[in-house]
Design a protein around this motif. Structure first.
Motif, short mmCIF file in Angstrom:
data_model
loop_
_atom_site.label_atom_id
_atom_site.label_comp_id
_atom_site.label_asym_id
_atom_site.label_seq_id
_atom_site.Cartn_x
_atom_site.Cartn_y
_atom_site.Cartn_z
N ALA A 47 9.27 -13.32 13.91
CA ALA A 47 7.93 -13.68 13.45
C ALA A 47 7.46 -12.64 12.46
CB ALA A 47 6.96 -13.78 14.62
N MET A 48 6.76 -13.07 11.40
CA MET A 48 6.37 -12.17 10.31
C MET A 48 4.89 -12.32 9.98
SD MET A 48 9.67 -12.57 7.74
CE MET A 48 9.26 -14.24 7.26
N THR A 49 4.23 -11.16 9.75
CA THR A 49 2.81 -11.15 9.42
C THR A 49 2.52 -9.96 8.52
OG1 THR A 49 0.58 -11.29 10.39
CG2 THR A 49 2.05 -9.67 11.33
N SER A 50 1.29 -9.92 7.98
CA SER A 50 0.80 -8.74 7.28
C SER A 50 -0.71 -8.81 7.18
CB SER A 50 1.40 -8.61 5.87
OG SER A 50 0.82 -9.54 4.97
N ASP A 51 -1.32 -7.69 6.83
CA ASP A 51 -2.74 -7.61 6.48
C ASP A 51 -3.65 -8.22 7.55
OD1 ASP A 51 -2.87 -6.81 3.27
OD2 ASP A 51 -1.02 -7.82 3.85
N ASN A 52 -3.47 -7.76 8.80
CA ASN A 52 -4.35 -8.20 9.88
C ASN A 52 -5.73 -7.55 9.80
OD1 ASN A 52 -2.19 -8.90 12.76
ND2 ASN A 52 -2.03 -9.57 10.64
N ALA B 226 4.01 -6.29 7.91
CA ALA B 226 4.17 -5.69 6.58
C ALA B 226 2.92 -4.95 6.12
CB ALA B 226 4.55 -6.77 5.57
N GLY B 227 2.34 -4.15 7.02
CA GLY B 227 1.28 -3.24 6.64
C GLY B 227 -0.14 -3.75 6.77
N ASP B 228 -1.08 -2.79 6.66
CA ASP B 228 -2.54 -3.01 6.69
C ASP B 228 -3.03 -3.56 8.03
OD1 ASP B 228 -2.74 -1.96 4.18
OD2 ASP B 228 -3.58 -3.73 3.24
N LEU B 229 -2.84 -2.75 9.07
CA LEU B 229 -3.44 -3.03 10.37
C LEU B 229 -4.82 -2.40 10.47
CD1 LEU B 229 -0.34 -2.51 12.71
CD2 LEU B 229 -1.44 -4.67 12.13
N ILE C 218 5.74 -1.47 8.70
CA ILE C 218 5.68 -0.47 7.65
C ILE C 218 4.21 -0.30 7.26
CG2 ILE C 218 8.04 -0.60 6.75
CD1 ILE C 218 5.28 -2.52 5.04
N ALA C 219 3.90 0.75 6.53
CA ALA C 219 2.52 1.07 6.20
C ALA C 219 2.10 0.40 4.90
CB ALA C 219 2.33 2.57 6.08
N GLY C 220 0.91 -0.19 4.90
CA GLY C 220 0.27 -0.63 3.67
C GLY C 220 -0.65 0.45 3.15
N ASN C 221 -1.26 0.20 2.02
CA ASN C 221 -2.14 1.23 1.45
C ASN C 221 -3.32 1.54 2.37
OD1 ASN C 221 -2.93 -1.50 0.69
ND2 ASN C 221 -4.45 -0.61 -0.70
N HIS C 222 -3.85 0.55 3.08
CA HIS C 222 -4.97 0.83 4.00
C HIS C 222 -4.53 1.75 5.13
CE1 HIS C 222 -8.36 -1.83 2.68
NE2 HIS C 222 -7.38 -2.30 1.94
N ASP C 223 -3.35 1.53 5.67
CA ASP C 223 -2.85 2.39 6.74
C ASP C 223 -2.74 3.84 6.28
OD1 ASP C 223 -2.15 0.18 8.66
OD2 ASP C 223 -0.76 -0.34 7.05
N MET C 224 -2.53 4.05 4.98
CA MET C 224 -2.31 5.39 4.44
C MET C 224 -3.59 6.16 4.14
SD MET C 224 0.64 4.47 1.63
CE MET C 224 2.06 3.46 2.01
N VAL C 225 -4.74 5.50 4.26
CA VAL C 225 -6.00 6.12 3.84
C VAL C 225 -6.36 7.34 4.70
CG1 VAL C 225 -8.50 5.74 3.71
CG2 VAL C 225 -6.92 4.06 2.74
#
Length: 273
Positions: free
Chosen positions: A4-9, A40-43, A70-77
């Motif tokens: 199962a695949m998701t991103s940007d929750n 795929a990032g942005d939790l 993996i980390a999205g840009n929001h996760d890296m803030v």
């Protein structure tokens, strides 16, 4: 195996009850007999919270479903350094690492990704310095610390990915590659000349990544970052997926359902390998 695949929750932006959401997601994934859940990032706007969520979700699921992100840009803030992002910082984090699926010839490769301004093709007269300055002033990524330019960081992504793909090719593996940033120009939205969104396109990703993945005949690619609802699409021999959930706030509503769980379920993509 069922993936199962998701991103940007965006749990924090969407003001969700995190504990309850975790339980509901775990129950759904278990009921669907999912073997591997890829994010795929942005939790969250904080890497520590994102990593903790993934580890808590893994604990809730036990051994039935493996969770990787993996980390999205929001996760890296907040809550992480560049050096930590490039390391094996915790269970569940798969940047610049791979996972071979038991009993199959499939390999999962993760890389956070980055950008090099090359999607801002219709912004005339701007230099790399102009884009870097605009980012620091107006874009959330302006607070993310890194010891190199954005172009250099994108080169690092390409170098890491090349080494991972060479290894997978040598091992004769089919590859599912997941990243946060956009790998093909086909997904970029361009506004009339002068619109600020055209500047933001500089920070969406890079077409160089898509070209690299296709040159190695990668079978599947999952990405996020753009909160869009495309169908899976085949380019060359590579099928691309964007399964972003996106925002539901007073100012922005990108959902097609009336609550988070319904939207999340509708945006999941499933693969059988």
């Amino acid at each position: 195996m069922k993936i199962a695949m998701t991103s940007d929750n965006h749990f924090d932006v969407n003001r969700l009850d995190v504990t309850e959401t975790l339980k509901q997601q775990a129950e759904f994934l278990a009921n669907q007999n999912v073997s591997l859940y890829l994010i795929a990032g942005d939790l969250f706007n904080d890497f520590e919270k994102s990593l903790t969520y993934v580890q808590n979700l893994q604990n809730e699921l036990g051994g039935q479903t493996l969770v990787k992100f993996i980390a999205g840009n929001h996760d890296m803030v907040h809550g992480v350094t560049f050096e930590e992002l490039e390391s094996n910082i915790g269970t569940g984090y798969l940047h610049n690492q791979y996972l071979d699926l038991p009993g199959t010839d499939w390999r999962i490769i993760g890389n956070n990704g980055w950008y090099d301004y090359s999607f801002a093709t219709n912004v005339k007269g701007k230099t790399a310095d102009n884009f870097a300055t605009w980012k620091r002033a107006y874009w959330i990524d302006g607070v993310i610390q890194q010891p190199m330019s954005d172009a250099e960081r994108m080169t690092l992504v390409l170098d890491e990915t090349t080494q991972q793909l060479k290894s997978a090719q040598k091992a004769r593996k089919h590859v599912l590659y997941f990243t946060h940033f956009v790998p093909r120009q086909d997904y970029i939205r361009y506004a009339p000349q002068g619109n600020l969104w055209n500047m933001a396109n500089a920070y969406m990703g890079s077409p160089k990544l898509g070209k690299l993945l296709e040159s190695y005949k990668v079978a599947r690619v999952l990405f996020g970052h753009m909160h869009i609802h495309p169908q899976a699409q085949l380019f060359e021999q590579t099928t691309y997926y964007n399964q972003s959930v996106g925002y539901h706030t007073k100012r922005i509503n990108e959902w097609q359902k009336d609550n988070f769980m319904a939207e999340w379920r509708s945006r999941l993509a499933f693969l059988e390998v």
